[in-house]
Write a protein that holds these residues in place. Sequence first.
Motif, short mmCIF file in Angstrom:
data_model
loop_
_atom_site.label_atom_id
_atom_site.label_comp_id
_atom_site.label_asym_id
_atom_site.label_seq_id
_atom_site.Cartn_x
_atom_site.Cartn_y
_atom_site.Cartn_z
N ASN A 1 -5.63 16.95 18.58
CA ASN A 1 -4.42 16.12 18.63
C ASN A 1 -4.79 14.69 18.28
O ASN A 1 -5.57 14.05 18.99
CB ASN A 1 -3.79 16.18 20.03
CG ASN A 1 -2.32 15.81 20.00
OD1 ASN A 1 -1.87 15.09 19.12
ND2 ASN A 1 -1.57 16.32 20.96
N LEU A 2 -4.26 14.20 17.16
CA LEU A 2 -4.51 12.84 16.71
C LEU A 2 -3.31 11.97 17.12
O LEU A 2 -2.17 12.27 16.76
CB LEU A 2 -4.68 12.77 15.19
CG LEU A 2 -6.00 13.29 14.59
CD1 LEU A 2 -6.13 14.80 14.77
CD2 LEU A 2 -6.08 12.94 13.11
N PHE A 3 -3.58 10.93 17.90
CA PHE A 3 -2.55 10.00 18.33
C PHE A 3 -2.70 8.71 17.53
O PHE A 3 -3.75 8.05 17.59
CB PHE A 3 -2.66 9.70 19.82
CG PHE A 3 -2.46 10.91 20.70
CD1 PHE A 3 -1.18 11.35 21.01
CD2 PHE A 3 -3.54 11.61 21.22
CE1 PHE A 3 -0.99 12.46 21.82
CE2 PHE A 3 -3.37 12.71 22.04
CZ PHE A 3 -2.08 13.14 22.33
N ILE A 4 -1.65 8.34 16.79
CA ILE A 4 -1.69 7.15 15.94
C ILE A 4 -0.53 6.24 16.34
O ILE A 4 0.63 6.59 16.14
CB ILE A 4 -1.56 7.51 14.45
CG1 ILE A 4 -2.53 8.63 14.07
CG2 ILE A 4 -1.79 6.28 13.58
CD1 ILE A 4 -2.30 9.19 12.68
N PRO A 5 -0.81 5.06 16.90
CA PRO A 5 0.28 4.11 17.21
C PRO A 5 1.02 3.72 15.94
O PRO A 5 0.41 3.47 14.90
CB PRO A 5 -0.46 2.92 17.82
CG PRO A 5 -1.76 3.47 18.31
CD PRO A 5 -2.12 4.57 17.36
N LEU A 6 2.33 3.69 16.02
CA LEU A 6 3.14 3.36 14.85
C LEU A 6 3.45 1.87 14.75
O LEU A 6 4.05 1.43 13.78
CB LEU A 6 4.46 4.15 14.90
CG LEU A 6 4.29 5.67 14.83
CD1 LEU A 6 5.64 6.35 14.94
CD2 LEU A 6 3.60 6.08 13.56
N GLU A 7 3.02 1.11 15.75
CA GLU A 7 3.23 -0.33 15.72
C GLU A 7 1.93 -1.02 16.07
O GLU A 7 1.54 -1.09 17.23
CB GLU A 7 4.31 -0.74 16.73
CG GLU A 7 5.68 -0.17 16.39
CD GLU A 7 6.71 -0.53 17.44
OE1 GLU A 7 6.30 -1.03 18.50
OE2 GLU A 7 7.90 -0.30 17.20
N LEU A 8 1.21 -1.50 15.04
CA LEU A 8 -0.03 -2.23 15.27
C LEU A 8 0.30 -3.66 15.64
O LEU A 8 1.35 -4.18 15.30
CB LEU A 8 -0.91 -2.20 14.00
CG LEU A 8 -1.41 -0.82 13.57
CD1 LEU A 8 -2.26 -0.94 12.33
CD2 LEU A 8 -2.23 -0.17 14.69
N SER A 9 -0.66 -4.30 16.31
CA SER A 9 -0.46 -5.70 16.68
C SER A 9 -0.45 -6.57 15.44
O SER A 9 -0.93 -6.20 14.38
CB SER A 9 -1.59 -6.16 17.62
OG SER A 9 -2.83 -6.15 16.94
N HIS A 10 0.09 -7.80 15.57
CA HIS A 10 0.20 -8.71 14.43
C HIS A 10 -1.18 -9.02 13.85
O HIS A 10 -1.37 -9.02 12.64
CB HIS A 10 0.87 -10.01 14.87
CG HIS A 10 0.93 -11.05 13.79
ND1 HIS A 10 1.78 -10.96 12.71
CD2 HIS A 10 0.20 -12.19 13.60
CE1 HIS A 10 1.59 -12.00 11.91
NE2 HIS A 10 0.65 -12.77 12.44
N ASP A 11 -2.16 -9.25 14.73
CA ASP A 11 -3.50 -9.59 14.25
C ASP A 11 -4.12 -8.45 13.46
O ASP A 11 -4.75 -8.62 12.45
CB ASP A 11 -4.42 -9.95 15.43
CG ASP A 11 -4.02 -11.26 16.08
OD1 ASP A 11 -3.30 -12.03 15.42
OD2 ASP A 11 -4.41 -11.49 17.24
#
Length: 362
Positions: A344-354
Motif C-alpha cells: 500500500n503506497l500512501f502519497i499525500p496529494l497536498e505537499l507543503s509550499h516549501d
Amino acid sequence: MSRSQSHKQILDNLTSSVLVLNESLCIQYMNPAAEMLLEASARRLKNRPIEEWLSSSEAELDVLRQSLCSGHPYSKREARLVTQTGQELTVDYSVNPIPDGGILLEIQARDRLMRIEREEELLTRHASARILVRGLAHEIKNPLGGIRGAAQLLDRELDREELHEYTQIIIEEADRLRHLVDRLLGPHKLPVIERVNIHAILEHVCSLVKAETGNRVKLMRDYDPSIPEFDGARGQLIQAVLNIIRNAVQAMEETGTTAPQVMLRTRALRQITLGTERHRLVCSLEIIDNGPGIPDEIADTIFYPMVSSRAQGSGLGLSIAQSIMNQHKGLIEFTSEPGQTRFNLFIPLELSHDTSSQGLDR
C-alpha cells in the motif's frame, strides 16, 4: 440545566468511547464516540446485552461481572474486541463501577495509535539504514576509482595479449560495483516536480510490464477517478511502482504461481496520519499479487537495502521505492501471506509550499 444533563453533555463531547451498563450488563447509554467506534446508534443498542454487540472472550465478560460485584475498577491494555459487523478492534478499556448500580466502560481505540507508532518506527529505521548505506557506498566508491585507473594503466604496459583479459575483468568488475554503488546512493540530480496524474503513471507502468511479460501476468485495475492531480516526480513514481510490480512478477515466475495476477487499486483517503504528519487528502495505491508471499524472517527488514527473498534479487527495488515515497512525504506498508501480498503506497496529494517550490527532499 440539571446536573445529570450537564454530565451527559460532558460525556457527549469526549473523544473517548463511553458506555454505561446496568447490573445485567445491558447498554443504557453510549456517547457519540462510542457510536462511531461500534458503528451503531445508541437508540438501537439501548437495553441490549453488551455481548450481543461486542464479542470477546468469556474471561473479559467475567471481569465486567466481577467488577460489578466487587465495586473495584479494572483496566486492560491492548485487548482484542470484535464488533457485530466483524470489525476487529485493538483497544484499551477501563471499567469503573457506578455507586447507584451498573458500570461505566471507557474504551480508547489503539489501532490508529499503533499504526502511527509502527509507521514512525519504519521511517526511522529506513532513514538510519539509508544513512549507513550512503556512508558505506561512498567509502567503497573512492577506492574503486583507483582500482579501475590502475588496471587501465597496467593494461597499457602489458606486452602479452592474453594478459589483457585479466585487466579487462578488473575494469569490468569495478564498473559493475560502481553501478551497484550508484544505485545505493540514489539519483544525483534533484527530481523534476510537475503536475502528475496517478492513473496516467499506472497505465504507463502497465504498458512496461506488459511489454516485459507479454500475457503471462494478468493486470487488473480498480481506479478511483476522483483522485486529483498532484505535484510529484513522474519518473521516480514510475520507478517506485515498477519496482514493486517487477518484484511481484519475478517472485510469481520463480515459484510457478498458477494464473499469476496483479491488481492495482487506487482510493482517496481523508485525514490520514503518516508518521507524525497529518494530511487532509492522501492517495492510497494498493498493489496486490497472488504470489508466494514474503517470508516471515525478512518481513521486518524488507525495505532495507540488499534484502531479498529471491535468489536472483538485488534487494534494492523496495528500498529505492520506499525512499521515493519518503521524498514525496509518503510511505509504503505491506501485508503478506501465501497467495496474497499487498503493498500500500500512501502519497499525500497536498505537499507543503516549501516542498513543491524547491523540489522534493533528497
